[in-house]
Design a protein around this motif. Structure first.
Motif, PDB file in Angstrom:
ATOM      1  N   LEU A 682       0.739  -0.918   0.081  1.00  0.00           N
ATOM      2  CA  LEU A 682       0.386  -0.517   0.358  1.00  0.00           C
ATOM      3  C   LEU A 682       1.020   1.557   0.100  1.00  0.00           C
ATOM      4  CD1 LEU A 682      -2.943  -1.634   2.312  1.00  0.00           C
ATOM      5  CD2 LEU A 682      -3.401  -0.884   0.044  1.00  0.00           C
ATOM      6  N   LEU A 683       1.777   1.486   0.691  1.00  0.00           N
ATOM      7  CA  LEU A 683       3.229   2.722   0.920  1.00  0.00           C
ATOM      8  C   LEU A 683       3.420   2.438  -0.821  1.00  0.00           C
ATOM      9  CD1 LEU A 683       4.621   1.411   4.247  1.00  0.00           C
ATOM     10  CD2 LEU A 683       2.379   3.703   3.808  1.00  0.00           C
ATOM     11  N   LEU A 684       4.076   1.293  -1.300  1.00  0.00           N
ATOM     12  CA  LEU A 684       4.252   1.170  -1.869  1.00  0.00           C
ATOM     13  C   LEU A 684       3.667   1.612  -3.089  1.00  0.00           C
ATOM     14  CD1 LEU A 684       7.142  -1.525  -2.124  1.00  0.00           C
ATOM     15  CD2 LEU A 684       7.471   0.812  -2.261  1.00  0.00           C
ATOM     16  N   ALA A 685       2.397   1.758  -3.643  1.00  0.00           N
ATOM     17  CA  ALA A 685       1.354   2.037  -4.420  1.00  0.00           C
ATOM     18  C   ALA A 685       1.467   3.491  -4.844  1.00  0.00           C
ATOM     19  CB  ALA A 685      -0.389   1.302  -4.512  1.00  0.00           C
ATOM     20  N   LYS A 686       1.869   4.065  -3.187  1.00  0.00           N
ATOM     21  CA  LYS A 686       1.296   5.557  -3.987  1.00  0.00           C
ATOM     22  C   LYS A 686       2.085   6.215  -4.310  1.00  0.00           C
ATOM     23  CE  LYS A 686      -1.289   5.701   1.276  1.00  0.00           C
ATOM     24  NZ  LYS A 686      -1.055   6.199   2.115  1.00  0.00           N
ATOM     25  N   CYS A 708      -7.534  -8.234  -1.411  1.00  0.00           N
ATOM     26  CA  CYS A 708      -6.512  -7.522  -1.295  1.00  0.00           C
ATOM     27  C   CYS A 708      -7.150  -6.235  -2.532  1.00  0.00           C
ATOM     28  CB  CYS A 708      -5.669  -8.168  -1.824  1.00  0.00           C
ATOM     29  SG  CYS A 708      -5.212  -9.265  -0.785  1.00  0.00           S
ATOM     30  N   LEU A 709      -7.310  -6.321  -3.928  1.00  0.00           N
ATOM     31  CA  LEU A 709      -7.904  -5.815  -4.893  1.00  0.00           C
ATOM     32  C   LEU A 709      -8.695  -4.477  -4.135  1.00  0.00           C
ATOM     33  CD1 LEU A 709      -8.190  -7.399  -8.146  1.00  0.00           C
ATOM     34  CD2 LEU A 709      -6.369  -5.648  -7.225  1.00  0.00           C
ATOM     35  N   GLN A 714      -9.190   1.792  -2.525  1.00  0.00           N
ATOM     36  CA  GLN A 714      -9.920   2.375  -1.961  1.00  0.00           C
ATOM     37  C   GLN A 714      -8.538   3.396  -1.779  1.00  0.00           C
ATOM     38  OE1 GLN A 714     -11.174  -0.341   1.165  1.00  0.00           O
ATOM     39  NE2 GLN A 714     -13.603  -0.768   0.359  1.00  0.00           N
ATOM     40  N   SER A 715      -7.383   2.974  -1.597  1.00  0.00           N
ATOM     41  CA  SER A 715      -6.484   3.751  -1.619  1.00  0.00           C
ATOM     42  C   SER A 715      -5.921   4.552  -2.613  1.00  0.00           C
ATOM     43  CB  SER A 715      -5.194   2.717  -0.590  1.00  0.00           C
ATOM     44  OG  SER A 715      -5.560   2.494   0.247  1.00  0.00           O
ATOM     45  N   HIS A 716      -6.814   4.285  -3.334  1.00  0.00           N
ATOM     46  CA  HIS A 716      -6.586   4.971  -5.206  1.00  0.00           C
ATOM     47  C   HIS A 716      -5.431   4.826  -5.217  1.00  0.00           C
ATOM     48  CE1 HIS A 716      -9.762   7.823  -3.820  1.00  0.00           C
ATOM     49  NE2 HIS A 716      -9.669   7.704  -2.532  1.00  0.00           N
ATOM     50  N   ALA A 717      -4.927   3.704  -5.587  1.00  0.00           N
ATOM     51  CA  ALA A 717      -3.506   2.891  -6.300  1.00  0.00           C
ATOM     52  C   ALA A 717      -4.088   2.263  -7.759  1.00  0.00           C
ATOM     53  CB  ALA A 717      -3.315   1.716  -5.140  1.00  0.00           C
TER      54      ALA A 717
END
Length: 751
Positions: A682-686, A708-709, A714-717
């Motif tokens: 999640l951190l890297l996807a940002k 997971c998707l 939801q994290s706007h990845a």
């Protein structure tokens, strides 16, 4: 540079993007082809299960002793009338059915089974004698009997149960009950034929037992009919004596009554009853005539009686008087004299002799008329008295005759009653004599009501067990179980097996379907594209590279994150080979961000304690000192881990580092940790421009991928698409799975 033909770049294979179609009723229909494919994929397992079931069934059947069925067919005759003809006979269809059901029950009776056991000596036959049946090798009771240790039986009986030897009655009872269980009786269709079936291990004994039961049924009927005939004969003999005495008593009563009443021929032709009846009839007719004459005389008498004191003219005008001829004659003379007097009175004076003579003549005629009228009236009165006397006399005579006839009728009734008693006693006596003679003469004729139509013959084939049928049923059951297990396994196996499953489940484009590469080490898989050792695998990587490059023209995707749900899904292999493919066209940097399970150093033999991403983010090493170059590809290993990876990836140095790298490289490929296990992805996807999500075929659960998707979205990845990895194409073809046209297009373009 890339040695692949430029045709692959010019004609890229478009990824599979799921199209959202409106709801239709087809989604509610059953996809039979889908179920057939599931069954076909498991056809070897189902076949093996069928073979195993058949082998076990045949092995089990080999231990089951064969049973043979002896069959005898009997014809049951219709129910005959009773022995005595004067008994009421009711024969209807329902009675016939009840009769046949009764015969069917009799064929299953214990008496017939006992007859067959005695006739065939089944209590001593090796097949049916329970004492000669094979027993288990562990038989301590037989050991004790062989050793004749009777004195030890009370002591050993506490530990080993000793059974007393069965008596002959017990053996006979057990054999009889066993034979009854093995005997089956049934109708042949809707007829009067009954089939007797006996099932025994010995074919000859089975046929002989069936015939013995049938013959025993016939013999039992013969015996029963014979006993019944003897019983009826004895009963009729005793009844004949009683009926003969009753007949004699009735005859004596009849004769005594005749003598007491003095009756000779009552009721006969010309007898007393007939004569009295004729006289009564004649007297009745005469009495009727007398009553009619009396009525007429009385009528005339009443007419003249009312005018007895009246004048002569009124009496002479009465019809009963006027009908007398002399009265009519005297009336005519009086009328003539009266007319003459009236004529002379107008001509002569009162004292004229002629007138006086005429008046004298008138007086004479009137006196004569009066005298005659009186005589007629007296005659009418006399006739009335005579008619009355005659009617009284005839009435008395009629009543006397009627009383006489009634007395005769009473005697006749009593006499007929005695006569009827005599006749009925004589008829019953004669009937019993006739039936007794018939019964004695035909006592042994048609005594049985059944005959054997088809005697049992020795069966050639066993009836049980029906091995072929049992094996066929076991095969069918095994096939059904295999189909159910295959469908159940398919239902419970919630993984991605085909690209259609991804399209129907995930709302993410399918970028590529990567085939399974076997017999390769981890290091060989990391260099597979560079070595060009697996054409199909390399083609899928080119397809993924082409789609990524085309997408970059619309939206910059400098930083590409390769992630997966769990470990060992092949994301590192996809990241390494994708970086190699891009390095042939662009300047590319491959970053190993999986600090917990780093793979880049292992695949390319970098020093284990060498600096890398962790050191750059921790500020303990310079970026230029950490980058390694292998051919045309630059790599940034994970480095030596000191703080926790999550703290390092949350460091503010990550974003500036990526910005600096974007100015130096056209493409940055980041190998991410599994998304389900840690939050590093999640951190890297940002900080990424595109996220390629790798899914291992027939391994990763659908629910975990969806979860997971959903977290990434939801994290706007920027989820770019999905790669279905490690697809076993040969196995998929055998199992009936269908995939995209990637490999078909590859084969076409290669040609």
């Amino acid at each position: 540079m890339d040695n692949s033909p430029s045709l692959y770049v010019e004609r890229p294979i478009q990824p599979h993007v799921p199209q959202h179609q409106p709801y239709s009723e087809e989604k509610d229909t059953i996809d039979l082809l889908k179920y057939w494919r599931v069954i076909w994929r498991a056809h070897w397992k189902i076949g093996g299960l069928i073979v195993l079931g058949c082998v076990l069934a045949m092995a089990t059947l080999s231990f089951i002793p064969a049973q043979y069925t002896g069959s005898t067919t009997l014809l049951i005759k219709e129910k005959t009338p009773p022995l005595l003809t004067f008994q009421q006979v009711t024969d209807s269809s329902s009675g016939t059915v009840d009769y046949l059901q009764t015969q069917l029950a009799l064929l299953q009776s214990r008496d017939l089974a006992e007859r067959a056991v005695k006739k065939l000596s089944l209590t001593t036959h090796p097949v049916t004698d329970p004492r000669q049946q094979p027993k288990s090798w562990f038989a301590p009771r037989r050991w004790l009997a062989a050793l004749e240790l009777d004195q030890w039986l009370p002591v050993l009986g506490r530990f080993i149960p000793v059974q007393v030897r069965p008596s002959e009655a017990d053996v006979f009872n057990q054999v009889t009950q066993d034979l009854m269980r093995r005997t089956h009786v049934k109708f042949v269709g809707k007829s009067q034929l009954i089939k007797i079936e006996v099932e025994l291990p010995d074919p000859g004994l089975a046929a002989a037992t069936a015939n013995a039961i049938a013959q025993g049924f016939i013999d039992s009927q013969f015996d029963n009919n014979l006993r019944s005939s003897q019983t009826n004969t004895s009963w009729m003999n005793s009844r004949l004596i009683e009926l003969r005495n009753n007949l004699r008593s009735a005859e004596n009563k009849l004769q005594a009554y005749r003598e007491a009443q003095g009756l000779v021929d009552v009721g006969g032709v010309g007898g007393v009853a007939t004569i009295s009846a004729n006289e009564l009839e004649m007297t009745g007719n005469r009495m009727i005539d007398a009553r009619r004459n009396l009525a007429e005389a009385e009528s005339r008498f009443r007419q003249v009686q009312t005018l007895s004191n009246g004048n002569l003219s009124k009496l002479s005008s009465v019809p009963a008087v006027l009908s007398n001829p002399l009265v009519q004659k005297f009336q005519a003379q009086q009328a003539k004299a009266q007319a003459k007097v009236e004529e002379l009175s107008g001509r002569y004076g009162p004292k004229h002799p002629t007138l006086a003579a005429a008046r004298a003549e008138l007086r004479t005629a009137t006196d004569s008329l009066r005298l005659q009228v009186r005589q007629v009236v007296a005659s009418i009165e006399q006739d009335y008295q005579l008619a009355r006397t005659s009617e009284n006399s005839l009435r008395k005579s009629f009543n006397s005759n009627k009383a006489q006839i009634q007395d005769i009728s009473r005697k006749e009734f009593q006499l007929r009653e005695f006569q009827r008693e005599v006749d009925s006693s004589r008829a019953l006596y004669e009937t019993f004599i006739t039936r007794l003679k018939e019964t004695t003469a035909t006592a042994d004729m048609d005594a049985t009501k059944a005959r054997i139509v088809d005697p049992a013959i020795v069966p050639l084939e066993p009836s049980k067990p029906r091995k072929s049928l049992i094996v066929a049923i076991v095969a069918i059951v095994a096939a059904l179980i295999g189909v159910v297990l295959a469908l159940l396994s398919e239902t419970l196996n919630k993984t991605f097996k085909t690209d259609e499953a991804i399209e129907s489940t995930l709302d993410v484009p399918l970028l590529s379907v990567v085939p399974l590469v076997t017999r390769k080490s981890r290091r060989q898989l990391a260099r597979l594209f560079d070595d060009n050792d697996h054409p199909r695998f390399c083609e899928t990587i080119r397809n993924l590279r082409t789609w990524l490059m085309l997408h970059s023209s619309d939206m910059p995707s400098h930083v590409v994150l390769v992630a997966s749900t769990m470990a060992d899904e092949g994301k590192s292999t996809i990241a390494n080979n994708l970086a190699y493919s891009l390095a042939k066209l662009e300047r590319v940097l491959l970053i190993d961000a999986d600090m917990r399970r780093p793979s880049l150093s292992l695949n390319f033999d970098f020093p284990a304690d060498g600096p890398g991403l962790a050191n750059v983010l921790a500020g303990t090493a310079r970026l230029e000192d950490c980058i390694r170059t292998v051919g045309n590809l630059d790599m940034l290993p994970a480095g030596k881990l000191s703080p926790p990876p999550l703290d390092l990836l949350s460091s503010p140095r990550l974003a500036p580092m990526l910005e600096a790298l974007k100015s130096r490289y056209q493409r940055i490929i980041i190998d991410s940790p599994p998304a389900q296990m840690v939050s590093d992805a999640l951190l890297l996807a940002k900080h990424s421009d595109a996220v390629i999500y790798v899914i291992k075929a027939q391994s990763t659960p659908v629910s975990q991928v969806q979860k997971c998707l959903a977290i990434l979205q939801q994290s706007h990845a920027p989820v770019f698409g999905v790669v279905l990895n490690q697809v076993d194409l040969s196995k998929a073809r055998k199992q009936g799975y269908s995939h995209s046209d990637t490999f078909q297009n590859y084969d076409y373009m290669s040609r």
